[in-house]
Design a protein around this motif. Structure first.
Motif, short mmCIF file in Angstrom:
data_model
loop_
_atom_site.label_atom_id
_atom_site.label_comp_id
_atom_site.label_asym_id
_atom_site.label_seq_id
_atom_site.Cartn_x
_atom_site.Cartn_y
_atom_site.Cartn_z
N ALA A 78 41.15 45.16 46.90
CA ALA A 78 41.27 44.16 45.89
C ALA A 78 40.72 44.67 44.65
O ALA A 78 39.70 45.25 44.44
CB ALA A 78 40.49 43.02 46.40
N VAL A 79 41.67 44.60 43.52
CA VAL A 79 41.23 45.04 42.18
C VAL A 79 41.72 43.83 41.20
O VAL A 79 42.29 42.96 41.48
CB VAL A 79 42.04 46.33 41.81
CG1 VAL A 79 41.41 47.39 42.52
CG2 VAL A 79 43.33 46.26 41.87
N PRO A 80 41.08 43.75 39.91
CA PRO A 80 41.37 42.72 39.21
C PRO A 80 42.84 43.08 38.45
O PRO A 80 43.30 44.09 38.49
CB PRO A 80 40.40 43.11 37.80
CG PRO A 80 39.30 43.76 38.38
CD PRO A 80 39.83 44.64 39.49
N ALA B 133 42.53 38.26 41.25
CA ALA B 133 42.68 39.62 42.05
C ALA B 133 44.12 39.97 42.44
O ALA B 133 44.90 39.13 42.66
CB ALA B 133 41.83 40.00 43.68
N ARG C 207 35.90 47.31 55.97
CA ARG C 207 35.50 46.17 54.99
C ARG C 207 36.41 44.94 55.18
O ARG C 207 36.18 43.71 55.14
CB ARG C 207 35.83 46.67 53.69
CG ARG C 207 35.28 45.52 52.33
CD ARG C 207 35.23 46.19 51.07
NE ARG C 207 36.62 46.94 50.77
CZ ARG C 207 36.73 47.80 50.06
NH1 ARG C 207 35.95 48.13 48.90
NH2 ARG C 207 37.95 48.34 49.63
N ARG D 182 34.39 51.85 34.98
CA ARG D 182 35.28 50.84 35.22
C ARG D 182 34.57 49.65 35.27
O ARG D 182 35.27 48.53 34.91
CB ARG D 182 36.02 50.91 36.61
CG ARG D 182 36.99 52.02 36.76
CD ARG D 182 37.47 52.19 38.03
NE ARG D 182 38.28 53.48 38.38
CZ ARG D 182 38.43 53.83 39.54
NH1 ARG D 182 37.88 53.45 40.75
NH2 ARG D 182 39.25 54.99 39.59
N GLN D 183 33.35 49.54 35.49
CA GLN D 183 32.50 48.30 35.28
C GLN D 183 31.43 48.33 34.18
O GLN D 183 31.15 49.40 33.81
CB GLN D 183 31.75 48.18 36.60
CG GLN D 183 32.75 48.08 37.90
CD GLN D 183 31.94 47.73 39.08
OE1 GLN D 183 32.40 48.03 40.15
NE2 GLN D 183 30.65 47.35 39.11
N SER E 96 30.40 47.34 51.91
CA SER E 96 30.38 46.46 50.66
C SER E 96 30.11 47.16 49.57
O SER E 96 30.34 46.91 48.43
CB SER E 96 29.51 45.29 50.97
OG SER E 96 28.04 45.75 50.50
N ASP F 50 35.54 52.08 45.74
CA ASP F 50 36.98 52.02 45.69
C ASP F 50 37.45 53.21 44.70
O ASP F 50 38.46 52.86 43.69
CB ASP F 50 37.77 50.77 45.69
CG ASP F 50 37.63 50.02 46.85
OD1 ASP F 50 37.72 50.70 47.78
OD2 ASP F 50 37.72 48.75 46.69
N ARG G 19 34.85 42.98 38.55
CA ARG G 19 35.72 43.88 39.28
C ARG G 19 34.80 44.07 40.64
O ARG G 19 35.27 44.31 41.62
CB ARG G 19 35.80 45.39 38.41
CG ARG G 19 36.36 46.25 39.39
CD ARG G 19 36.63 47.65 38.75
NE ARG G 19 37.54 48.49 39.27
CZ ARG G 19 38.87 48.72 38.93
NH1 ARG G 19 39.41 48.04 37.92
NH2 ARG G 19 39.73 49.41 39.84
N ILE H 130 35.48 41.03 42.90
CA ILE H 130 36.82 41.04 43.41
C ILE H 130 36.90 42.19 44.31
O ILE H 130 37.53 41.92 45.63
CB ILE H 130 37.77 41.21 42.43
CG1 ILE H 130 38.13 40.13 41.47
CG2 ILE H 130 39.24 41.96 42.78
CD1 ILE H 130 39.01 40.21 40.24
N ARG H 131 36.19 43.10 44.45
CA ARG H 131 36.12 44.15 45.29
C ARG H 131 35.70 43.83 46.62
O ARG H 131 36.01 44.09 47.61
CB ARG H 131 35.22 45.37 44.80
CG ARG H 131 35.65 46.62 45.60
CD ARG H 131 34.96 47.95 44.75
NE ARG H 131 33.68 47.77 44.60
CZ ARG H 131 33.29 47.91 43.27
NH1 ARG H 131 33.97 48.17 42.25
NH2 ARG H 131 31.89 47.79 43.07
N ASP H 132 34.94 42.64 46.72
CA ASP H 132 34.31 42.07 47.83
C ASP H 132 35.24 41.12 48.64
O ASP H 132 34.75 40.70 49.61
CB ASP H 132 32.94 41.28 47.52
CG ASP H 132 31.67 42.20 47.15
OD1 ASP H 132 31.81 43.46 47.75
OD2 ASP H 132 30.77 41.64 46.69
#
Lengths: 908, 83
Positions: free
Chosen positions: A119-121, A130, A174, A576-577, A616, A620, B7, B10-12
Motif C-alpha cells: 500500500a502506498v499513498p 492508499a 505483512r 520518501r518520508q 511492519s 517497501d 506514507r 499507509i504502509r501499515d
C-alpha cells in the motif's frame, strides 16, 4: 519514429493541442508521464462557473486523444531530451518506462490491485488515501490499464545470491498470507527451513532499515513461514509440470544439488539424486552443527524434494558422468561441493590428535563420541568451518583457542559466527601462523608452534597480507588440533570433466555448462567454497540452463539473477518520508552460555506477534515487492516483471510544450499547520473529496472521519506572497474555492462555509455571478489575512485572522476543517526539455512567450510552442484557447516545412 | 497533531486488515470507536478503513450518527455469500 509534432504533456492543453493537430491531418506523438492522459482536470470534481462534471468534459477528450488515428500516445513516458537539428527539425529521446503489464492483454479488471500486498499513498488522490503498487491510475483512466510501480529491486532481494524475493515474502507475511510467502521461497529452493536458520542473510546486511534503528529479521521471517507451513501442511503443496519423459541425474545432495533437483522436478523431469554419503543433505547434514541447523529442519526441506518424485540414491558415489548419460540420463548436474580439506603443509600434521574441521564436524554429526572435557583444542583458521568446529568443541567440554594468521578484521568467517563463538567462550589468537604440530612422546599432538605475524600490504584478496616477524614464535599447548583453513572441490573425482588448479570444475560461468554436452555443474564444486545461498543460486541456474538445453532452447533467460532492475538507493527510500518513527528491531532471543553443554538449537523462532512486528518495519524500498500476488490472480496473464524501460527516438518538425503547472507546497506556510494538523488540507485535496470518484465515502475530516460542519477556506496560500517568492496571483484559486463552497453546501447541507480572503478576483465570463451565487447559497466571505492556525485536542482548529471590514481587529474562530486555497507554481521541468538550450523563462519562471502580445504560444526556440498553464496560471477555458493559439502556429510551421506531409483524415 | 508520516501509516494498512476485520466482525463501528479498540490514532484508522473501502472489504452504513460519524461494516466475500 517520425511524427509531424511532438506534444509534451497529456493534460487538457496537451490533449487539445494533439487533437487539433491530428484533426488537421498531422501525425502527433503525445508523451505523458502518467499511465493515463487527463492531467489535473480529470481529477477535479466539477468545473467553474458552470459546475459541469469535470469527467464528463474531460473523459471524451481523453478517449478521443488516445483513440485518434493520427495520435500515438506514449504513457508512462518522459522526454529525456530534445535536440534541434540544423534543418530546423527536432530529434527527441523519450524514455517509456516499463509498465510491467502487457497492456494488449490487460482488461482493467483490478484483480491485481486487490491482490497486491503493498500500500502506498495515491498521488491521484493527493495522498489522502492508499492505492496499491499494482494500480490503475484512477477510475476514468484512459487507457484503463494497470501498471506496477517499481522503483527498482529492493536491496534485500538484490542481495540474495539465491534470487529469493525477500521483499516479496516480507510483504506477503505483512498481509497475513504465510503460505503464499512459503510458496514464494519455494519458487527458488526447497530449503526454506534451512535458509531460515543457517543463511548468513546478506538481505539483512542490505536492508535500508539498517540506516535507521536496525534491520528487519528477514532470515528469521523465512524460518517463521517454514515452521508455519510444516506445522500446517503435509508436503510442499507444489504440483510439478506434466512429465517431460526426460531423466536427469544430479550428483550430490547439498544445497546446490537439492535445489537443482527441485527445480528440474517442478519442470516435469524425472530426477534421480546420487549421494555418496549415507544420508542426503551434504554439508547441511554433515558440516553444520545441530545447534545452528537441526537435522529435523534439513529433513523437512528434503521431503519437499522427494514429494515431487525425486529419487535419492544414497551410499552411491559417482565418478563417471559420461556413464550416467550412457545409463539413460538425458542430462546431468554435478554438485558435489567441496569435500576436501586444505592441508596445513606444516611438519607434524600427520600426528595423532590432528584432524580437519570437516572431519571433526562430520564425526560429531554422525554421533561419534567425543569427550573433550578438560582438554585444550586449537582450531587453525578464521572461516566459518573454523567457527563451527570451535563452538562444537566447546560443547564437548574443551577450552578452545582459534589461531588465525591475520587479524580480526580479515577473518573470512561471518562476523556473527565469530561474535557468537566469542560469547560461547572461544578464545582467539590473532597474527599467529602455525609452523609445526609438536607431538608428545606417544606421537600425539601436544602443542602448535606458531610464527608471530604482522600485516603487510593487501594481497590479491584485498586483505592485508600476513608477514612473519623474524624470530618471533609462540607455542600454544593443546590436546587436539583442528585444521580449518579451507575446503576445496575434488576435481579429480570426474575424469571426464576439466578442473582448474584448485580442483574447481570448469564450466561456463553463466550457463554452467561443461564441455561435455548435457553435463552441467553447480555450487561449490565450480565456485570453490562459498555459502548456502550461493550454492542455491547455482543450483537454480544449472537447472534453468539444463532445462533449456533439454528443450533445445538457447542457454539464457535466467531472469531470477541475471535480469533484475537496478537496486534502489537507501537515501532515495528514506527521502520518501519527512519523518520515520522509531520501530525497535527484533531481539535475537539467543541465550548464550560461555560454557555451552548441548547441541539444542540456539536461536528461538519468532512468535507470530514478533514476525508481524518485524514485517511492519519494512520500508517497501522497491515499492513493488515482487511477491507475485498480482501474477497469480491476473486472468489475462498480463503481468510481466521482466519488462524494461525502452528508449524511443522520435523525429518531429515541431514541438508543443504542455507540461502544465505545479501546486504550491503548503508545507512552506508552517503557520497554517499543513502536514502537522490533519484537518488542514489543500483545496486540491478537497476537490478530490468532492469528486464522484472521491477517496472517502463523503467529505470527512482526516483526523477522525467526522463529517465537518464548520469549514474554513484560506485564500491566496502561496500566491501573491513575496515571503514564498511568488508574488503572482494564481488566477484560479478564487473561483475554484467558490466552486467548492457550493459543492460542499450541496453535499453537506448543514455545513457552514467561511472564506478568509484578501481580494476576490472574478475576471471571467460569469465569474462575478458565480461569486454572488456562492454568497446567496450561504457561504460567508471575510476579508483579511489568516495569521496562524492552532489545533485543539479534539482536532478542531483555531483560526486567527484579521477582520478588515470590521475595524481590522484580530479575531479567533473555530472550525472542523480548514482548506488552504493553494496557488500555482511553474513546472521547472518545462524549461529544460531541450539539450542545447533552455527555453527562455518569464519573470516568474514559466515558459516565456517573447512575442506573447501578437503570437501567443510562441517560445524562444523556433518551431517550439507552449500551450496552457506551462506559460502561466490559466483556468481550463483559457488553457484550451491558448492551446488553440499555439497549435495554429505549430500548424503554420508544419505547412511551411512539409506541405505534403499531412495525413488525410477520412473520418473523425 | 499528526504522529506519523502518512506514507508510513499507509504502509501499515495490509498489516491492519486482520485486526480491523476482527473488530468489525462484531458489527459496524465508527472510526473513533475502531481507533479506541485498536489503540491507534483515529487519523491512521481512517486511512486504513478507506483503503479497505476502496478495495471493497468494508462499506459504510448509509447514514452518519448524531455526532457526524459514519459506521463501517465488513463486506461479505464471494465465498461467504455463496456459503
Amino acid at each position: 519514429m517520425k511524427f509531424d509534432a511532438l506534444v509534451v504533456g497529456g493534460g487538457i492543453a496537451g490533449m487539445e493541442s494533439s487533437l487539433k493537430l491530428a484533426d488537421m491531418g498531422y501525425s502527433v506523438a503525445l508523451v505523458e508521464r502518467q499511465a493515463s492522459v487527463g492531467g489535473r482536470m480529470i481529477l477535479l470534481s466539477k468545473v467553474f462557473p458552470t459546475l459541469d462534471c469535470a469527467s464528463c468534459i474531460s473523459g471524451p477528450k481523453m478517449s478521443s486523444t488516445v483513440n485518434h488515428p493520427n495520435i500515438t500516445t506514449f504513457t508512462t513516458s518522459e522526454v529525456e531530451g530534445i535536440r534541434r537539428q540544423s534543418d530546423g527539425t527536432f530529434a527527441a529521446t523519450v524514455r517509456q518506462r516499463a509498465k510491467y503489464v502487457d497492456w494488449s492483454a490487460c482488461t482493467g479488471c483490478q484483480d491485481c490491485e486487490v491482490a497486491c500486498t503493498v500500500a502506498v499513498p495515491d498521488q491521484f488522490n493527493y495522498d489522502l488515501a492508499a492505492r496499491r503498487a499494482a494500480y490503475i491510475a484512477f477510475p476514468q483512466a484512459v487507457p484503463k490499464k494497470a501498471v506496477l510501480e517499481r522503483a527498482g529491486t529492493s536491496p534485500c532481494t538484490d542481495a540474495c545470491p539465491a534470487g529469493i524475493k525477500a521483499h516479496g515474502y516480507v510483504a506477503l507475511i505483512r498481509d497475513g498470507r504465510y503460505e503464499e510467502a512459503f510458496q514464494l521461497i519455494l519458487e527458488a529452493t526447497p530449503l526454506v527451513a534451512t535458509l531460515g536458520r543457517a543463511c548468513y542473510a546478506p538481505c539483512e546486511e542490505s536492508c535500508t532499515r539498517g540506516d535507521l534503528e536496525g534491520t528487519l529479521p528477514i532470515r528469521r521471517l523465512k524460518r517463521f513461514v517454514a515452521d508455519w507451513h510444516y506445522a500446517t501442511y503435509d508436503g510442499p503443496g507444489v504440483e510439478p509440470a506434466a512429465p517431460t519423459g526426460q531423466r536427469v541425474a544430479v550428483v550430490g545432495s547439498g544445497p546446490a544439488g537439492l535445489t537443482a533437483a527441485w527445480q528440474l522436478a517442478r519442470r516435469g523431469h524425472a530426477v534421480t539424486i546420487f549421494e555418496a554419503a549415507h544420508e542426503p543433505g551434504g554439508f547441511l547434514r554433515y558440516a553444520l552443527p545441530e545447534y545452528r541447523l537441526p537435522r529435523a529442519a534439513v529433513d523437512q526441506d528434503i521431503a519437499n524434494v522427494t514429494a515431487l518424485g525425486v529419487e535419492i540414491v544414497v551410499d552411491h558415489p559417482v565418478d563417471d558422468v559420461a556413464g550416467l548419460r550412457a545409463a539413460g540420463y538425458d542430462a546431468v548436474v554435478v554438485a558435489t561441493g567441496t569435500p576436501l580439506a586444505q592441508s596445513l603443509h606444516i611438519p607434524g600434521e600427520q600426528h595423532a590428535g590432528v584432524t580437519s574441521g570437516l572431519a571433526f564436524l562430520r564425526a560429531v554429526r554422525e554421533g561419534e563420541s567425543w569427550d573433550l572435557s578438560g582438554r585444550t583444542v586449537v582450531v587453525v583458521g578464521g572461516g566459518n568451518v573454523a567457527m563451527d568446529a570451535a563452538r562444537t568443541a566447546r560443547r564437548l567440554g574443551a577450552a578452545v583457542t582459534v589461531v588465525y594468521r591475520r587479524s580480526r578484521g580479515e577473518m573470512p568467517a561471518n562476523h556473527v559466527e565469530a561474535e557468537d563463538a566469542e560469547q560461547e567462550g572461544v578464545s582467539f589468537a590473532f597474527l599467529l601462523a602455525p609452523a609445526e604440530v609438536v607431538a608428545d612422546a606417544a606421537g600425539h599432538a601436544s602443542a602448535v608452534r606458531c610464527q608471530e605475524m604482522r600485516l603487510g600490504p593487501p594481497d590479491a584478496s584485498g586483505r592485508r597480507r600476513p608477514e612473519a616477524i623474524p624470530g618471533a614464535e609462540r607455542v600454544v599447548a593443546c590436546d587436539l588440533v583442528i585444521s580449518a583453513i579451507g575446503l576445496r572441490p575434488d576435481g579429480d573425482a570426474f575424469a571426464a570433466l576439466s578442473h582448474d588448479g584448485s580442483g574447481a570444475l570448469v564450466a561456463d560461468p553463466t550457463t554452467l555448462a561443461t564441455a561435455l554436452p548435457g553435463v552441467f555443474v553447480a555450487g561449490d564444486a565450480v565456485t570453490g567454497p562459498s555459502d548456502i545461498t550461493r550454492a542455491v543460486g547455482q543450483g537454480r541456474r544449472a537447472a534453468h540452463m539444463l532445462d533449456r538445453w533439454l528443450r533445445g532452447e538457447p542457454l539464457d533467460g535466467f531472469h531470477a539473477l541475471d535480469d533484475r532492475l537496478a537496486v534502489v538507493d537507501h537515501a532515495a527510500v528514506l527521502a520518501r518520508q519527512r519523518t520515520h518513527s522509531r520501530r525497535d528491531p527484533a531481539v535475537s532471543g539467543i541465550d548464550f552460555s560461555v560454557t555451552p553443554h548441548d547441541f539444542a538449537e540456539l536461536e528461538p523462532a519468532l512468535t507470530e506477534v514478533e514476525a508481524l512486528d518485524g514485517v511492519s518495519r519494512c520500508l517497501d524500498c522497491g515499492v513493488c515487492s515482487e511477491c507475485g500476488a498480482c501474477s497469480r490472480v491476473c486472468p489475462a496473464d498480463a503481468i510481466h516483471l521482466e519488462q524494461h524501460d525502452e528508449m524511443l527516438d522520435l523525429e518531429v518538425d515541431t514541438v508543443v510544450v504542455a507540461t502544465g503547472y505545479e501546486l504550491f507546497d503548503a508545507y512552506q506556510k508552517p503557520e497554517y499547520g499543513y502536514g502537522t494538523f490533519p484537518n488542514v488540507i489543500t483545496a486540491t485535496e478537497m476537490d478530490r473529496l468532492l469528486a464522484p470518484t472521491r477517496p472517502f465515502n463523503t467529505v470527512l475530516r482526516p483526523s477522525d472521519g467526522k463529517v465537518p460542519e464548520r469549514v474554513a477556506y484560506v485564500s491566496c496560500v502561496g500566491s501573491r506572497d513575496r515571503t514564498v517568492d511568488n508574488p503572482l496571483c494564481s488566477k484560479i484559486c478564487c473561483m475554484y474555492s467558490i466552486k467548492q463552497h457550493q459543492l460542499i453546501m450541496g453535499a453537506l447541507p448543514l455545513a457552514d462555509v467561511t472564506t478568509h480572503y484578501m481580494d476576490m478576483r472574478a475576471a471571467g465570463k460569469r465569474y462575478e455571478e458565480f461569486f454572488s451565487q456562492g454568497k446567496d447559497m450561504g457561504a460567508t466571505y471575510i476579508k483579511g489575512r489568516v495569521a496562524k492556525i492552532e489545533e485543539k485536542d479534539n482536532g478542531d482548529l483555531r483560526v486567527f485572522y484579521e477582520d478588515i471590514e470590521n475595524g481590522g481587529r484580530v479575531v479567533e474562530a473555530e472550525y472542523d476543517l480548514v482548506v488552504l486555497s493553494v496557488g500555482v507554481r511553474p513546472n521547472p521541468d518545462a524549461l529544460h526539455l531541450f539539450d542545447e538550450e533552455d527555453l527562455a523563462a518569464s519573470e516568474f519562471r514559466f515558459v516565456a512567450e517573447p512575442a506573447g502580445d501578437h503570437s501567443p504560444g510562441r517560445t524562444s526556440i523556433p518551431g517550439v510552442y507552449v500551450a496552457g498553464a506551462s506559460s502561466g496560471a490559466k483556468d481550463i477555458v483559457d488553457s484550451i484557447m491558448h492551446a488553440g493559439a499555439a497549435v495554429a502556429q505549430a500548424a503554420a510551421t508544419l505547412e511551411v516545412a512539409h506541405p505534403r506531409r499531412r495525413v488525410p483524415l477520412e473520418v473523425h | 497533531m499528526r504522529e506519523r508520516d502518512r506514507r508510513e501509516v499507509i504502509r501499515d494498512e495490509p498489516l491492519m486488515h486482520a485486526p480491523i476485520r476482527r473488530e468489525l466482525a462484531g458489527g459496524p463501528l465508527t472510526v473513533p470507536e475502531l481507533a479506541e479498540r485498536l489503540g491507534r490514532p483515529p487519523e491512521e484508522v481512517l486511512l486504513w478503513v478507506m483503503g479497505m473501502r476502496r478495495y471493497r472489504q468494508v462499506v459504510e452504513v448509509p447514514d452518519s450518527d448524531d455526532e457526524g460519524y459514519f459506521r463501517y461494516q465488513l463486506v461479505a466475500s464471494d465465498e461467504e455469500v455463496l456459503a
